[in-house]
Each structure stands twice: as structure tokens, then as C-alpha cells.
Enzyme design. Structure first.
Site, PDB file in Angstrom:
ATOM      1  N   ASP A 193       3.520 -62.253  57.481  1.00 48.89           N
ATOM      2  CA  ASP A 193       4.297 -63.337  56.864  1.00 48.89           C
ATOM      3  C   ASP A 193       5.762 -62.941  56.694  1.00 48.89           C
ATOM      4  OD1 ASP A 193       4.572 -65.950  55.569  1.00 48.89           O
ATOM      5  OD2 ASP A 193       5.059 -64.732  53.823  1.00 48.89           O
ATOM      6  N   HIS A 250      -0.053 -70.847  41.835  1.00 48.24           N
ATOM      7  CA  HIS A 250       1.153 -70.710  42.663  1.00 48.24           C
ATOM      8  C   HIS A 250       1.909 -72.040  42.648  1.00 48.24           C
ATOM      9  CE1 HIS A 250       3.727 -69.559  45.995  1.00 48.24           C
ATOM     10  NE2 HIS A 250       3.498 -70.756  46.491  1.00 48.24           N
ATOM     11  N   LYS A 263      -0.790 -64.775  51.413  1.00 49.24           N
ATOM     12  CA  LYS A 263      -0.357 -63.889  50.326  1.00 49.24           C
ATOM     13  C   LYS A 263      -1.259 -64.047  49.108  1.00 49.24           C
ATOM     14  CE  LYS A 263       3.708 -65.643  50.971  1.00 49.24           C
ATOM     15  NZ  LYS A 263       5.059 -66.106  51.141  1.00 49.24           N
ATOM     16  N   ARG A 310      11.134 -68.128  60.737  1.00 55.31           N
ATOM     17  CA  ARG A 310      11.090 -69.574  60.446  1.00 55.31           C
ATOM     18  C   ARG A 310      12.376 -70.015  59.758  1.00 55.31           C
ATOM     19  NH1 ARG A 310       6.283 -70.196  56.739  1.00 55.31           N
ATOM     20  NH2 ARG A 310       6.981 -72.351  56.565  1.00 55.31           N
ATOM     21  N   SER A 340       1.395 -69.176  55.353  1.00 53.69           N
ATOM     22  CA  SER A 340       2.309 -68.311  54.624  1.00 53.69           C
ATOM     23  C   SER A 340       1.903 -68.186  53.146  1.00 53.69           C
ATOM     24  CB  SER A 340       3.723 -68.894  54.740  1.00 53.69           C
ATOM     25  OG  SER A 340       4.613 -68.215  53.916  1.00 53.69           O
TER      26      SER A 340
HETATM   27  N1  URA Z   1       6.604 -70.502  50.231  1.00 55.94           N
HETATM   28  C1  URA Z   1       6.060 -69.564  51.037  1.00 55.94           C
HETATM   29  O1  URA Z   1       5.708 -68.474  50.596  1.00 55.94           O
HETATM   30  N2  URA Z   1       5.930 -69.863  52.330  1.00 55.94           N
HETATM   31  C2  URA Z   1       6.281 -71.044  52.876  1.00 55.94           C
HETATM   32  O2  URA Z   1       6.111 -71.244  54.046  1.00 55.94           O
HETATM   33  C3  URA Z   1       6.853 -72.002  52.016  1.00 55.94           C
HETATM   34  C4  URA Z   1       7.002 -71.710  50.687  1.00 55.94           C
END
Ligand code: URA
Length: 438
Positions: A165, A86, A191, A172, A187
Site C-alpha cells: 500500500d 476507521h 491496513k 496513486r 488500501s
Molecule cells: N485512505 C487510505 O488509506 N487509502 C485510500 O485509498 C483512501 C483513503
């Protein structure tokens, strides 16, 4: 419900700097998932977390609650090791597109659930969708079946995966609470850990084109991500990489797919391949597919030399309904109406290519989105970008602008003229791979 789990009580606890219990954190995440907490209560809680922070144990509990707010993909029936990568996002960062098939060609299953571009950074899904017919919205069952069959699948987040999320990220975004390390950990990792992976490699970027420009802050984020993922039983490493100039020579959806295809043919730009190998090596080491970085590198290189990575990429496009002819004929990717070079006014060495200004130019051309519901234009962007340190002759192209109309071409040209600085002295390119955090 016990009064100690009332939203106002939990918010006040965090507001006053208390450490929350696992039960209180669960109540907050459940409130975001089932709608039992109002948006104003969730927002107040997010601001309290932003200002007061979370302990390491709270962050682990929060991440675990976020991950279990929906389904967690069960890939236990796949025998091969399962690894994902990621990136926190950058400009011209198309690494996932070619790294995933390279790693899959080494025998590691790569389940990858990616995002769309927002703001100045691009998104893997938007890039893939520039291939005609490519479907990114597979169900979790189809995702698992494809992983079993070809060892590789790149899809978008489903509604079943970490639904808390979706709600919390949207709040947010509009309450000034994005840049909080515990909230970012929850977050990103919720995922990624819900995908069903065994190990994770993170590309945490710092610099002008990164979501977290400050290197010390980015390192702090990388360390927190690695620690939380490990506490949740997932071996994880982070590679800290610079994002001062765009990665590679192309920025824009179809243009980046074409550049990834070039990478798979062994014709990728040196900086893009350096980041690709650094991340791929860690994926192979963590899954015990290679014993040393050199062995991992050799395995990855051989997938390019023998064409197996390109074959995997083609198989993935076919499996997801895309027009795989683009692999042999990249000219079939969407093309912009205007392709205009920006030329050097004088000879010199490239001193700087400001990733943020290039991203703004691509955004102005229509390659990205300012709001989540905006549509992207797959064809537009910037290609053939010069790299820091390169010599250029007077009148030589600094890049090619791909635009669909004169107005956006003019706006992008002004931004690119500002982005690229030429000088008389040679300069060294910025060190790209800064540190590996284990
Ligand atoms: N990417 C995400 O998926 N979440 C975050 O909080 C910041 C970057």
C-alpha cells in the site's frame, strides 16, 4: 515466469476490460512489494483499474493480496474481542482519540493503527504527537504487549504492515488514480485487517470537507468496504456521516486533543459526541458486548460518568511515553503565540460554516501538510468555532484563531470570514448520522 504473468500481459488484460485471475492480481501486488514491476508498469496498471474497475471478487482478491503483502499482526492470544474504527477523514475529526479509550473501558480491546494528515484532513498521529513525548512508532511486538496490558494502543503504520500500500498509494497520489473504489478498498482494508482485529466499524464521510464529497459515491464506497471486509471474514459496519461543517469546535492538533479530553470529561460538543456514540454503539454491538444500541449507549456513557474512559486515555499516554499531565492540565499542550478572536460584524444566526474553508485556514496556519514530508505545527488552528443554527450577537466571537505569526493570522482570518455565514433566519443543523450500512 509464465508469459501470462508478465506485467505487460496483465496490464493489457485489465486495459481491455477482462476480469483478472487471483494469480494475476497477486503478481501485480507482489510486483509492487518486491520492486519487480517498474513504477511505469504499476502506474499503467493503476490507471487501467481506475478506468475499467474491478468485480467484487477481484476486489476481494486484491484486498487480500495487499493485506498479505507484509505481516499480519497475530492477536489471538488476547481473549477479549478486538474492534477498531476507521474514518475516511474529515475536518476536526478527533473522534478516535476519545472513542478508543471509551470502547476499551467497556472491555473491548482496541488495536488502532492510524495515519497522518494529508491535504485538508487531519491525522490522528499528528494530534497524538502534540502530547510531549508521545511515541506512535512502536514495533508490532510492543503494540501487542501494550494491547494485552491495557487493551488499547494507537500507533502509526509500520514498514512491516501492508508494504504494497505504501508503494501503490504514493503512485496513486501522483497519477490521478486515488478516487477508485476497488483501489480505496484495498488500501484501507489491507491496513485495517492486518492489525489483528475481529470486527471493524467505518465512518464514511460525505460533504464538502470529506475525501468523497458526493453522498451517493460515499455510500457506494461504504457498501463496497463492508462487502469486501465481510468476504474476508471480518464483520464490518459503516456509518455514513455528513462532513459539511467541521466536527466539534476545534481544528488543529493540540486544540483537538484538548477537545477530546473535554469529551472524556462529559463536556464534548453535541455533534462530536453524536458521531462518537454512533460509532461506539456499532463497535459494542458487533463484538456482542451489548445487545441493543440503547444498551451500548448506556455502557459508553457510563465510561464517561465514572471516569474510566479518561483513566484509560491517561494509561495509554503513559504507556506510550507521553506527558499524561495534559489530561488534568490541558494548558500544558503546545500553545500558539497569538490567540485572536474573529468577531461577528452583526447579529444573526449561523447559516453555514464551510468545513473546507476552515480546513484551508488551519492549513495556512501550519496545522496540516501539503506534502507528506512537511512538518505540522502542533499549537496552531482554530477553536471555539460557532455551529450552524446558533444565534450570535454583534461583536461576539465566531471563533478564536491560534497563530504563530501575523502573516498566517491575516491569511487565516480572510478564509474564516469567508467560511462563516451569518443570516437573519434560524436554520436547522445538517443531519449528521445519515445511514448505517450493515
Ligand atoms: N485512505 C487510505 O488509506 N487509502 C485510500 O485509498 C483512501 C483513503
Amino acid at each position: 515466469m509464465s508469459p501470462s504473468l508478465f506485467p505487460q500481459h496483465i496490464i493489457a488484460q485489465k486495459r481491455d476490460g477482462e476480469t483478472l485471475t487471483r494469480e494475476e492480481i497477486l503478481a501485480f501486488v507482489r510486483g509492487a512489494t518486491d520492486g519487480s514491476w517498474a513504477d511505469y508498469q504499476l502506474s499503467a496498471m493503476l490507471m487501467a483499474i481506475f478506468l475499467r474497475g474491478m468485480t467484487a471478487a477481484e476486489t476481494v482478491d486484491y484486498t487480500q493480496a495487499m493485506m498479505h503483502s507484509g505481516r499480519v499482526a497475530d492477536l489471538s492470544s488476547i481473549r477479549q474481542p478486538k474492534a477498531d474504527k476507521h474514518s475516511t477523514g474529515g475536518v476536526g475529526d478527533k473522534v478516535s482519540l476519545h472513542l478508543a479509550p471509551m470502547v476499551a473501558a467497556c472491555g473491548v480491546t482496541v488495536p488502532m493503527i492510524s495515519g497522518r494528515g494529508l491535504g485538508h484532513t487531519g491525522g490522528t498521529l499528528d494530534k497524538l504527537e502534540s502530547i510531549a513525548g508521545f511515541r506512535v512508532n512502536l514495533s508490532l511486538d510492543d503494540y501487542r504487549a501494550q494491547l494485552k496490558r491495557i487493551g488499547l494502543c494507537l500507533i502509526g503504520q509500520t514498514a512491516e504492515l501492508a508494504p504494497a500500500d505504501k508503494k501503490i498509494y504514493a503512485l496513486r497520489d501522483v497519477t490521478g488514480t486515488v478516487e477508485s473504489i476497488p483501489l480505496i478498498c484495498g488500501s484501507i482494508l489491507a491496513k485495517k485487517l492486518a492489525e489483528g482485529i475481529d470486527v471493524l466499524v467505518l465512518d464514511v464521510k460525505f460533504g464538502r470537507g470529506a475525501f468523497m464529497p458526493d453522498k451517493l459515491k460515499a455510500r457506494e464506497l461504504a457498501q463496497a468496504l463492508v462487502a469486501v471486509a465481510k468476504a474476508l471474514g471480518k464483520p464490518t459496519r459503516a456509518v455514513l456521516t455528513a462532513m459539511e461543517e467541521p466536527l466539534g469546535r476545534s481544528v488543529g492538533n493540540a486544540l483537538e486533543v484538548a477537545e477530546s479530553i473535554a469529551c472524556l470529561r462529559g463536556e464534548g460538543p453535541a455533534d462530536t459526541m453524536a458521531v462518537t456514540y454512533a460509532l461506539g454503539e456499532q463497535m459494542l454491538l458487533l463484538t456482542n458486548t451489548a445487545r441493543t444500541p440503547a444498551e451500548a449507549r448506556a455502557q459508553l456513557e457510563s465510561t464517561i460518568l465514572d471516569g474510566t474512559a479518561l483513566k484509560k486515555f491517561t494509561e495509554m499516554i503513559e504507556a506510550q511515553g507521553g506527558d499524561a499531565r495534559v489530561v488534568e492540565e490541558p494548558g500544558r499542550l503546545p500553545q500558539a503565540k497569538l490567540k485572536v478572536p474573529l468577531v461577528a460584524a452583526h447579529a444573526g444566526f449561523v447559516q453555514d460554516v464551510d468545513a473546507m474553508d476552515v480546513a484551508l485556514a488551519a492549513l495556512r496556519l501550519g496545522a496540516g501538510r501539503a506534502k507528506a514530508e512537511d512538518k505540522v505545527n502542533p499549537a496552531v488552528g482554530v477553536s471555539d468555532l460557532v455551529k450552524v443554527g446558533e444565534p450570535v450577537a454583534a461583536g461576539a466571537p465566531l471563533c478564536v484563531i491560534h497563530a504563530n505569526d501575523e502573516a498566517t493570522l491575516t491569511a487565516a482570518k480572510a478564509l474564516l470570514e469567508k467560511a462563516i455565514t451569518l443570516g437573519t433566519k434560524p436554520v436547522k443543523p445538517v443531519k449528521l448520522i445519515d445511514e448505517i450500512i450493515e
